[in-house]
Design an enzyme around this catalytic site. Structure first.
Site, PDB file in Angstrom:
ATOM      1  N   LYS A   1       0.643  -1.252  -0.042  1.00 38.25           N
ATOM      2  CA  LYS A   1       0.047  -0.030   0.092  1.00 38.25           C
ATOM      3  C   LYS A   1       0.678   1.224  -0.016  1.00 38.25           C
ATOM      4  CE  LYS A   1      -4.043  -1.971   2.309  1.00 38.25           C
ATOM      5  NZ  LYS A   1      -5.000  -2.013   3.642  1.00 38.25           N
TER       6      LYS A   1
ATOM      7  N   ASN B   1      -1.769   0.648   7.111  1.00 34.96           N
ATOM      8  CA  ASN B   1      -1.179  -0.831   7.394  1.00 34.96           C
ATOM      9  C   ASN B   1      -0.403  -1.477   6.409  1.00 34.96           C
ATOM     10  OD1 ASN B   1      -3.209  -1.734   5.985  1.00 34.96           O
ATOM     11  ND2 ASN B   1      -4.603  -2.363   7.773  1.00 34.96           N
TER      12      ASN B   1
ATOM     13  N   GLU C   1     -10.522 -10.324  -6.789  1.00 28.59           N
ATOM     14  CA  GLU C   1      -9.516  -9.254  -6.549  1.00 28.59           C
ATOM     15  C   GLU C   1      -8.627  -9.251  -7.794  1.00 28.59           C
ATOM     16  OE1 GLU C   1     -10.058  -8.596  -2.049  1.00 28.59           O
ATOM     17  OE2 GLU C   1      -8.277  -9.367  -2.683  1.00 28.59           O
TER      18      GLU C   1
ATOM     19  N   TYR D   1     -12.820  -2.148  -2.930  1.00 29.33           N
ATOM     20  CA  TYR D   1     -13.303  -2.093  -1.465  1.00 29.33           C
ATOM     21  C   TYR D   1     -14.661  -1.684  -1.345  1.00 29.33           C
ATOM     22  CZ  TYR D   1      -8.448  -1.925   0.508  1.00 29.33           C
ATOM     23  OH  TYR D   1      -7.212  -2.273   0.875  1.00 29.33           O
TER      24      TYR D   1
ATOM     25  N   HIS E   1      -2.109  -5.333   1.836  1.00 29.63           N
ATOM     26  CA  HIS E   1      -3.387  -6.119   1.621  1.00 29.63           C
ATOM     27  C   HIS E   1      -3.249  -7.430   1.251  1.00 29.63           C
ATOM     28  CE1 HIS E   1      -7.301  -6.849   0.399  1.00 29.63           C
ATOM     29  NE2 HIS E   1      -6.998  -7.507  -0.664  1.00 29.63           N
TER      30      HIS E   1
HETATM   31  P1  IDP Z   1      -7.847  -6.362   6.288  1.00 27.37           P
HETATM   32  O1  IDP Z   1      -6.974  -5.317   5.362  1.00 27.37           O
HETATM   33  O2  IDP Z   1      -7.217  -6.680   7.446  1.00 27.37           O
HETATM   34  O3  IDP Z   1      -8.495  -7.408   5.705  1.00 27.37           O
HETATM   35  P2  IDP Z   1     -10.305  -4.884   6.539  1.00 27.37           P
HETATM   36  O4  IDP Z   1     -11.342  -4.906   7.695  1.00 27.37           O
HETATM   37  O5  IDP Z   1     -10.774  -5.743   5.218  1.00 27.37           O
HETATM   38  O6  IDP Z   1      -9.027  -5.423   6.765  1.00 27.37           O
HETATM   39  O7  IDP Z   1     -10.240  -3.315   6.152  1.00 27.37           O
HETATM   40  C1  IDP Z   1      -9.759  -2.840   4.932  1.00 27.37           C
HETATM   41  C2  IDP Z   1      -8.854  -1.838   5.074  1.00 27.37           C
HETATM   42  O8  IDP Z   1      -9.455  -0.765   5.622  1.00 27.37           O
HETATM   43  C3  IDP Z   1      -7.817  -1.829   6.186  1.00 27.37           C
HETATM   44  O9  IDP Z   1      -6.610  -2.707   5.852  1.00 27.37           O
HETATM   45  C4  IDP Z   1      -7.201  -0.746   6.671  1.00 27.37           C
HETATM   46  O10 IDP Z   1      -6.470  -0.096   5.795  1.00 27.37           O
HETATM   47  C5  IDP Z   1      -8.798  -0.009   6.473  1.00 27.37           C
HETATM   48  N1  IDP Z   1      -9.619  -0.191   7.853  1.00 27.37           N
HETATM   49  C6  IDP Z   1     -10.190  -1.212   8.325  1.00 27.37           C
HETATM   50  N2  IDP Z   1     -10.476  -0.855   9.489  1.00 27.37           N
HETATM   51  C7  IDP Z   1     -10.270   0.396   9.859  1.00 27.37           C
HETATM   52  C8  IDP Z   1     -10.545   1.523  10.824  1.00 27.37           C
HETATM   53  O11 IDP Z   1     -11.148   0.938  11.856  1.00 27.37           O
HETATM   54  N3  IDP Z   1     -10.232   2.641  10.782  1.00 27.37           N
HETATM   55  C9  IDP Z   1      -9.556   3.230   9.591  1.00 27.37           C
HETATM   56  N4  IDP Z   1      -9.134   2.259   8.404  1.00 27.37           N
HETATM   57  C10 IDP Z   1      -9.634   0.960   8.486  1.00 27.37           C
HETATM   58 MG    MG Z   2     -10.146  -7.373   4.068  1.00 24.43          MG
END
Ligand code: IDP
Ligand code: MG
Length: 133
Positions: free
Chosen positions: A9, A112, A126, A49, A115
């Site tokens: 990312k 983070n 995807e 997304y 992905h």
């Molecule tokens: P994942 O990437 O671990 O599968 P997901 O719940 O699918 O997590 O969320 C997609 C992305 O959205 C996350 O990787 C992160 O970048 C962002 N994200 C998820 N939860 C939050 C949040 O509570 N606050 C802000 N960004 C979030």
């Molecule tokens: Mg996810």
């Protein structure tokens, strides 16, 4: 062989972490089948997304994912989807296991660094969104 979709990312690309993350992927015996550097457009990010549409963090997520270059990868390995999720670690790096990519490199649960597809079905979807014609 099973495939999964990985993204490095914008926060990680900006901090020159592409190489370090690729080393972790290769050391975990994933085969890199396809790889490209790209920037997501807003429509592409919203499609990718779409499962998160309506959530409180959706707009911030789209802004972040379109803010700079990413590296997209198709990774191949037995049990690739689950295996890569394990290497990635939990969404929030503060709870991620040691030696996961997010534990080592993620800034917080928003930014983070990587992905990974969360199911075989989503991996197929995807990969077609990012690499399909
Ligand atoms: P994942 O990437 O671990 O599968 P997901 O719940 O699918 O997590 O969320 C997609 C992305 O959205 C996350 O990787 C992160 O970048 C962002 N994200 C998820 N939860 C939050 C949040 O509570 N606050 C802000 N960004 C979030
Ligand atoms: Mg996810």
């Amino acid at each position: 062989m099973e495939q999964t979709l990985a993204l490095i990312k914008p926060d990680a690309v900006e901090r020159n972490l592409i190489g370090k993350i690729l080393v972790m992927i290769e050391n975990d015996n994933f085969i890199i089948k396809h790889m490209k550097s790209m920037q997501m457009t807003e429509p592409l990010a919203k499609t990718f997304y779409s499962v998160h549409e309506g959530k409180s963090f959706f707009n911030k997520l789209i802004k972040y994912m379109t803010s700079g270059s990413i590296v997209a990868l198709v990774l191949e390995k037995e049990n690739a989807v689950a295996s890569f999720r394990k290497l990635v670690g939990t969404t929030d790096p503060s709870t991620a296991e040691d030696n996961t990519i997010r534990k080592l490199y993620a800034l917080d649960k928003s930014y983070n660094s990587v992905h990974g597809s969360d199911s075989l079905e989503n991996a197929v979807l995807e990969i077609s969104i990012i690499f399909g014609d």
